[in-house]
Design an enzyme around this catalytic site. Structure first.
Site, PDB file in Angstrom:
ATOM      1  N   LYS A  13       0.624  -1.154   0.081  1.00  0.00           N
ATOM      2  CA  LYS A  13      -0.163  -0.219   0.458  1.00  0.00           C
ATOM      3  C   LYS A  13       0.780   1.219   0.103  1.00  0.00           C
ATOM      4  O   LYS A  13       0.303   2.303  -0.596  1.00  0.00           O
ATOM      5  CB  LYS A  13      -1.017   0.527   1.360  1.00  0.00           C
ATOM      6  N   ARG A  88      -9.672   0.825   8.772  1.00  0.00           N
ATOM      7  CA  ARG A  88      -9.895  -0.454   8.872  1.00  0.00           C
ATOM      8  C   ARG A  88     -10.271  -1.027   9.718  1.00  0.00           C
ATOM      9  O   ARG A  88     -10.352  -2.854   9.972  1.00  0.00           O
ATOM     10  CB  ARG A  88      -8.166  -0.814   9.233  1.00  0.00           C
ATOM     11  N   ARG A 127      10.923  -6.352   5.453  1.00  0.00           N
ATOM     12  CA  ARG A 127      11.296  -5.241   4.971  1.00  0.00           C
ATOM     13  C   ARG A 127      12.575  -4.507   6.430  1.00  0.00           C
ATOM     14  O   ARG A 127      12.346  -4.909   7.255  1.00  0.00           O
ATOM     15  CB  ARG A 127       9.612  -4.879   5.531  1.00  0.00           C
ATOM     16  N   ARG A 160      10.917  -2.313  12.197  1.00  0.00           N
ATOM     17  CA  ARG A 160       9.785  -2.419  12.388  1.00  0.00           C
ATOM     18  C   ARG A 160       9.461  -2.542  13.407  1.00  0.00           C
ATOM     19  O   ARG A 160       9.715  -4.017  13.238  1.00  0.00           O
ATOM     20  CB  ARG A 160       8.576  -1.376  11.246  1.00  0.00           C
ATOM     21  N   ARG A 171      -0.575  -9.350  13.608  1.00  0.00           N
ATOM     22  CA  ARG A 171      -1.279  -7.855  12.069  1.00  0.00           C
ATOM     23  C   ARG A 171      -2.559  -9.161  11.122  1.00  0.00           C
ATOM     24  O   ARG A 171      -3.516  -8.152  11.056  1.00  0.00           O
ATOM     25  CB  ARG A 171      -0.028  -7.350  11.772  1.00  0.00           C
TER      26      ARG A 171
HETATM   27  P1  AMP Z   1       0.271   0.250   8.951  1.00  0.00           P
HETATM   28  O1  AMP Z   1       1.369   1.217   8.880  1.00  0.00           O
HETATM   29  O2  AMP Z   1      -0.744   0.830   8.141  1.00  0.00           O
HETATM   30  O3  AMP Z   1       0.986  -1.481   8.639  1.00  0.00           O
HETATM   31  O4  AMP Z   1       0.286   0.869  10.366  1.00  0.00           O
HETATM   32  C1  AMP Z   1       0.950   0.571  11.302  1.00  0.00           C
HETATM   33  C2  AMP Z   1       0.024  -0.001  12.908  1.00  0.00           C
HETATM   34  O5  AMP Z   1      -0.582   1.124  12.917  1.00  0.00           O
HETATM   35  C3  AMP Z   1      -1.423  -0.672  12.526  1.00  0.00           C
HETATM   36  O6  AMP Z   1      -0.569  -2.246  12.517  1.00  0.00           O
HETATM   37  C4  AMP Z   1      -1.928   0.148  13.861  1.00  0.00           C
HETATM   38  O7  AMP Z   1      -1.554  -0.681  14.911  1.00  0.00           O
HETATM   39  C5  AMP Z   1      -1.653   1.088  13.625  1.00  0.00           C
HETATM   40  N1  AMP Z   1      -3.367   1.903  12.739  1.00  0.00           N
HETATM   41  C6  AMP Z   1      -2.739   2.396  11.351  1.00  0.00           C
HETATM   42  N2  AMP Z   1      -4.118   2.663  10.969  1.00  0.00           N
HETATM   43  C7  AMP Z   1      -5.088   1.945  11.329  1.00  0.00           C
HETATM   44  C8  AMP Z   1      -6.554   2.091  11.482  1.00  0.00           C
HETATM   45  N3  AMP Z   1      -7.356   2.490  10.717  1.00  0.00           N
HETATM   46  N4  AMP Z   1      -7.183   2.028  12.531  1.00  0.00           N
HETATM   47  C9  AMP Z   1      -6.335   1.283  13.917  1.00  0.00           C
HETATM   48  N5  AMP Z   1      -4.850   0.967  14.256  1.00  0.00           N
HETATM   49  C10 AMP Z   1      -4.623   2.221  12.874  1.00  0.00           C
END
Ligand code: AMP
Length: 215
Positions: A13, A88, A127, A160, A171
């Site tokens: 993404k 999400r 990653r 990360r 996740r």
């Molecule tokens: P990402 O970089 O999109 O994988 O997001 C990293 C982390 O941020 C996720 O594993 C969640 O803990 C939090 N996060 C990001 N976007 C959301 C969302 N829309 N709703 C809830 N938690 C989020």
């Protein structure tokens, strides 16, 4: 054009959002990036989000929705955007509908990047990211020239915390339980564009553009 980009963690993404932003002059709004920036600076939002992120769980809807609301309010009316990683949950999608109606904005499409489970695990576990400029590497398919050092800015390249193997499975399970149902939500609104996310990133971009008739 306003787009939603969703798919499991590791589907690409962030990479595809960057391409689309550069080529179509859209604004990139990534909730994950916004949370990571807040954690880095140590704001109250970051402190609240950090525990959930480290465990691979979702930050509560109320917190995420409030943050996205602030971001969308700041966008000029004509500015197109990509929401990456939001919504999400179905509750977030419903809140987004309300928010967009309030702001007199709409969504043209919801792009879903499809990648098989096994590929997601190897993409995430390998990653590495630059703490300086955010460049993304992979230990096998795209290593930095010097281990731990960014080719672009010389910053430190790290894993990360939520890409550690024990967090990855949480996740992916969270995604399947809470986020996958959004496919039906957007299909019912005739907004869903499913795209094969496997293979070369430029190829995936072409697939997205042709499914959106942007090419
Ligand atoms: P990402 O970089 O999109 O994988 O997001 C990293 C982390 O941020 C996720 O594993 C969640 O803990 C939090 N996060 C990001 N976007 C959301 C969302 N829309 N709703 C809830 N938690 C989020």
């Amino acid at each position: 054009m306003n787009l939603l980009l969703f798919g499991p963690p590791g589907a690409g993404k962030g990479t595809q959002s960057q391409f689309l932003v550069e080529r179509h002059k859209m604004r990139h709004l990534s909730t994950g990036d916004l949370f990571r920036a807040a954690v880095k600076v140590g704001t109250p939002l970051g402190q609240e989000a950090q525990g959930y992120m480290d465990r691979g769980e979702l930050v509560p809807d109320r917190v995420v929705i409030g943050m996205v609301r602030e971001e969308l309010l700041q966008l000029p009316q004509e500015q197109g955007f990509i929401l990456d990683g939001f919504p999400r949950t179905v509750a977030q999608a419903e809140a987004l509908d309300q928010l967009l109606a309030e702001l007199k904005k709409g969504i043209e499409a919801c792009v879903f990047l499809q990648v098989p489970h096994g590929d997601l695990v190897s993409r995430l576990a390998g990653r590495r990211v630059c703490t300086g400029c955010g460049a993304v590497y992979h230990v096998a398919s795209k290593p930095s020239a010097k281990e731990g050092v960014c080719d672009l800015c010389g910053g430190e390249v790290v894993q990360r915390p939520d890409d550690k193997e024990e967090v990855i499975s949480t996740r992916l399970a969270t995604y399947e339980k809470s986020t996958q149902p959004l496919k039906e939500f957007y299909a019912a609104r005739n907004l869903l564009a499913e795209v094969d996310g496997l293979g070369d990133a430029e190829e995936v971009l072409k697939r997205i553009e042709s499914s959106l008739k942007l090419a």
